[in-house]
Design a protein around this motif. Sequence first.
Motif, PDB file in Angstrom:
ATOM      1  N   UNK A   1       6.082   0.580 -16.377  1.00 18.56           N
ATOM      2  CA  UNK A   1       6.160   1.774 -15.537  1.00 18.56           C
ATOM      3  C   UNK A   1       4.803   2.470 -15.453  1.00 18.56           C
ATOM      4  N   UNK A   2       4.114   2.560 -16.586  1.00 20.52           N
ATOM      5  CA  UNK A   2       2.797   3.219 -16.600  1.00 20.52           C
ATOM      6  C   UNK A   2       1.796   2.405 -15.782  1.00 20.52           C
ATOM      7  N   UNK A   3       1.852   1.091 -15.897  1.00 18.16           N
ATOM      8  CA  UNK A   3       0.955   0.237 -15.112  1.00 18.16           C
ATOM      9  C   UNK A   3       1.145   0.470 -13.611  1.00 18.16           C
ATOM     10  N   UNK A   4       2.374   0.599 -13.172  1.00 15.48           N
ATOM     11  CA  UNK A   4       2.659   0.760 -11.743  1.00 15.48           C
ATOM     12  C   UNK A   4       2.261   2.152 -11.258  1.00 15.48           C
ATOM     13  N   UNK A   5       2.597   3.194 -12.017  1.00 14.61           N
ATOM     14  CA  UNK A   5       2.262   4.549 -11.564  1.00 14.61           C
ATOM     15  C   UNK A   5       0.752   4.772 -11.625  1.00 14.61           C
ATOM     16  N   UNK A   6       0.067   4.094 -12.551  1.00 11.86           N
ATOM     17  CA  UNK A   6      -1.401   4.200 -12.599  1.00 11.86           C
ATOM     18  C   UNK A   6      -2.027   3.678 -11.307  1.00 11.86           C
TER      19      UNK A   6
ATOM     20  N   UNK B   1       0.819  -1.219   0.000  1.00 12.12           N
ATOM     21  CA  UNK B   1       0.000   0.000   0.000  1.00 12.12           C
ATOM     22  C   UNK B   1       0.847   1.260   0.000  1.00 12.12           C
ATOM     23  N   UNK B   2       2.157   1.135  -0.039  1.00 10.15           N
ATOM     24  CA  UNK B   2       3.037   2.304  -0.009  1.00 10.15           C
ATOM     25  C   UNK B   2       3.177   2.856  -1.426  1.00 10.15           C
ATOM     26  N   UNK B   3       2.480   3.940  -1.701  1.00  7.85           N
ATOM     27  CA  UNK B   3       2.476   4.494  -3.057  1.00  7.85           C
ATOM     28  C   UNK B   3       3.808   5.148  -3.409  1.00  7.85           C
ATOM     29  N   UNK B   4       4.570   5.594  -2.423  1.00  5.36           N
ATOM     30  CA  UNK B   4       5.888   6.160  -2.722  1.00  5.36           C
ATOM     31  C   UNK B   4       6.825   5.080  -3.259  1.00  5.36           C
ATOM     32  N   UNK B   5       6.694   3.859  -2.743  1.00  2.00           N
ATOM     33  CA  UNK B   5       7.495   2.750  -3.273  1.00  2.00           C
ATOM     34  C   UNK B   5       7.091   2.485  -4.724  1.00  2.00           C
ATOM     35  N   UNK B   6       5.795   2.541  -5.004  1.00  3.69           N
ATOM     36  CA  UNK B   6       5.328   2.368  -6.386  1.00  3.69           C
ATOM     37  C   UNK B   6       5.922   3.458  -7.288  1.00  3.69           C
ATOM     38  N   UNK B   7       5.985   4.671  -6.786  1.00  2.00           N
ATOM     39  CA  UNK B   7       6.568   5.775  -7.557  1.00  2.00           C
ATOM     40  C   UNK B   7       8.015   5.441  -7.923  1.00  2.00           C
ATOM     41  N   UNK B   8       8.804   5.023  -6.929  1.00  2.00           N
ATOM     42  CA  UNK B   8      10.213   4.716  -7.181  1.00  2.00           C
ATOM     43  C   UNK B   8      10.367   3.535  -8.139  1.00  2.00           C
ATOM     44  N   UNK B   9       9.491   2.532  -8.001  1.00  2.00           N
ATOM     45  CA  UNK B   9       9.557   1.369  -8.887  1.00  2.00           C
ATOM     46  C   UNK B   9       9.203   1.761 -10.319  1.00  2.00           C
ATOM     47  N   UNK B  10       8.170   2.585 -10.470  1.00  2.00           N
ATOM     48  CA  UNK B  10       7.789   3.054 -11.811  1.00  2.00           C
ATOM     49  C   UNK B  10       8.936   3.839 -12.444  1.00  2.00           C
TER      50      UNK B  10
ATOM     51  N   UNK C   1      -2.263  13.235  -5.616  1.00  2.00           N
ATOM     52  CA  UNK C   1      -0.810  13.426  -5.610  1.00  2.00           C
ATOM     53  C   UNK C   1      -0.338  13.891  -6.986  1.00  2.00           C
ATOM     54  N   UNK C   2      -0.008  15.193  -7.082  1.00  2.00           N
ATOM     55  CA  UNK C   2       0.381  15.777  -8.369  1.00  2.00           C
ATOM     56  C   UNK C   2       1.694  15.200  -8.884  1.00  2.00           C
ATOM     57  N   UNK C   3       2.595  14.824  -7.981  1.00  2.00           N
ATOM     58  CA  UNK C   3       3.892  14.296  -8.400  1.00  2.00           C
ATOM     59  C   UNK C   3       3.733  13.001  -9.190  1.00  2.00           C
ATOM     60  N   UNK C   4       2.742  12.197  -8.816  1.00  2.00           N
ATOM     61  CA  UNK C   4       2.502  10.950  -9.545  1.00  2.00           C
ATOM     62  C   UNK C   4       2.028  11.240 -10.966  1.00  2.00           C
ATOM     63  N   UNK C   5       1.142  12.232 -11.094  1.00  3.73           N
ATOM     64  CA  UNK C   5       0.649  12.610 -12.419  1.00  3.73           C
ATOM     65  C   UNK C   5       1.776  13.140 -13.296  1.00  3.73           C
ATOM     66  N   UNK C   6       2.673  13.931 -12.699  1.00  2.79           N
ATOM     67  CA  UNK C   6       3.807  14.459 -13.464  1.00  2.79           C
ATOM     68  C   UNK C   6       4.709  13.330 -13.963  1.00  2.79           C
ATOM     69  N   UNK C   7       4.957  12.353 -13.092  1.00  5.26           N
ATOM     70  CA  UNK C   7       5.814  11.239 -13.499  1.00  5.26           C
ATOM     71  C   UNK C   7       5.189  10.480 -14.665  1.00  5.26           C
TER      72      UNK C   7
END
Length: 495
Positions: A266-271, A245-254, A280-286
Amino acid sequence: MGKRSAIIGLLMSLSLTLGAASGRTQASATLVVTCVDAAGQPLKDVTVLVMSLQVQKTFEAKSDKEGKAVFKKVDPGVYRVLGRRKGYEPVYREPIAVVAETETVLTLSLQPGEASKRLYFEDPALIQQANQFLQDGLQALQQQQFSEAEEKLAQFLKIAAFNAEGRFWYGVALAQQRKWDQGEKEIRMAVELNPNEPRYREVLDRLSEFRKRDELHEAGQRAMQNRDFKTAIAKFSELLALQPENTDVRYNLALAYANDGQYDKAIEIIDEAIRQRPQEAEYQRLKSQILEHKEYTTIQKANEILAEGDQLLREGKYHDALQKYETARAMVPREEPSIWFAIGRCYAGLQQTDKAIAAYQKAIELNPRKPEYHQALALIYLNEGRLDEAIRTYTEAYRQLGEPVDERLFELGQRLIQENKLDMAARVFEHVLELNPNHAESYYELGVYNFYSADKGRARALLTKYVEIGKDPKHLEDAKNILAVMERQARPRRR
């Protein structure tokens, strides 16, 4: 993205006090205190005091030959337990939580020394100082100022060395700074001081998990810095399995997958991270950056394939070139007219006229301002004898080039004459006159053509017009001669 502290995420939800006041209940509890010497042997006649930290209430008993002092019918609450015996230093434990209808067991280990030694809670000034250090340390923990928390709690423990709660939070402050071994030692000591406090054991049991998470995160970040993206993917994937459930880890993995060129993954994971935290705007930017890089990389690869196709086309290997162009066309996100033009050239080389025409028409549809597209299509029309379509297409090509359409079409007619396609040339000259009724040389060419095709009336009119407006001396002389011949042929013969 910053990594949120895993330990604070768990522990800040716990009480940061020496013990929350429990509601009074009629059910009582039992507290069993075992006193031992330095060798772990039972110690008799130790005066054991049990002092409530919530109300003014104290219980007293002496240890028996087994070293036990048993306190029955103790009100549930939080206590300090103190042991004194002649020839031994006094020892205490705090805070000890006593739970209703439960037997709480505690061991006091006494060391040889002066029994009259004063403890901190027997000095009001030290109590105040200790409480201030503890309060400052806990506040620093809440603010995630771990170095300051370590300093304040260490000062507290110099005064109250056997305070389990202070020892526990001191261990947490150390662990938050990745001083894992020291932190574990302090938390383990808190468990020994108060073995009945479930929070201490819970954190101690999970400390290795926290440590592994942190080490995986650090290893992943180091791999990213070293551009070892496959290692980063492995570390962050393992970390995500521990913290799904840690979305920051998903961000780093993507981010790791994107840098490794695995854009779809990468798109599947950040989605999924965006689904969990859409704000979270940072996720959308990535995600936007990943899509941009994917398109750029795809276009680069497509260009390499197109270059291979161009080489094959130059070598006349039309079928192989066509495969390259079709592969590249499927890769790029938008229809590219240049690819369709190249496909048309392949089909033309393969003598597949209808497919070549369709490809050229698609290229023109996508970019009508490219004259070479029109010229290629016009040529294939011309070769197929579809003159009207060729003329229309040539006309558009010359307009795109900004050249005089009548002159260019006239040159086309002359080329057709050289190829002995006289009828087609005549039709081109007729179209020139439609565009420019004063194009003198077209009158001449059409006049000559009609003279030899036996349309003398049409020839006479065209050549007469040329004599009026023509400039070429030779053509003027030829026109007049032909008109004279037609005049003689028109006179009645004498008997």
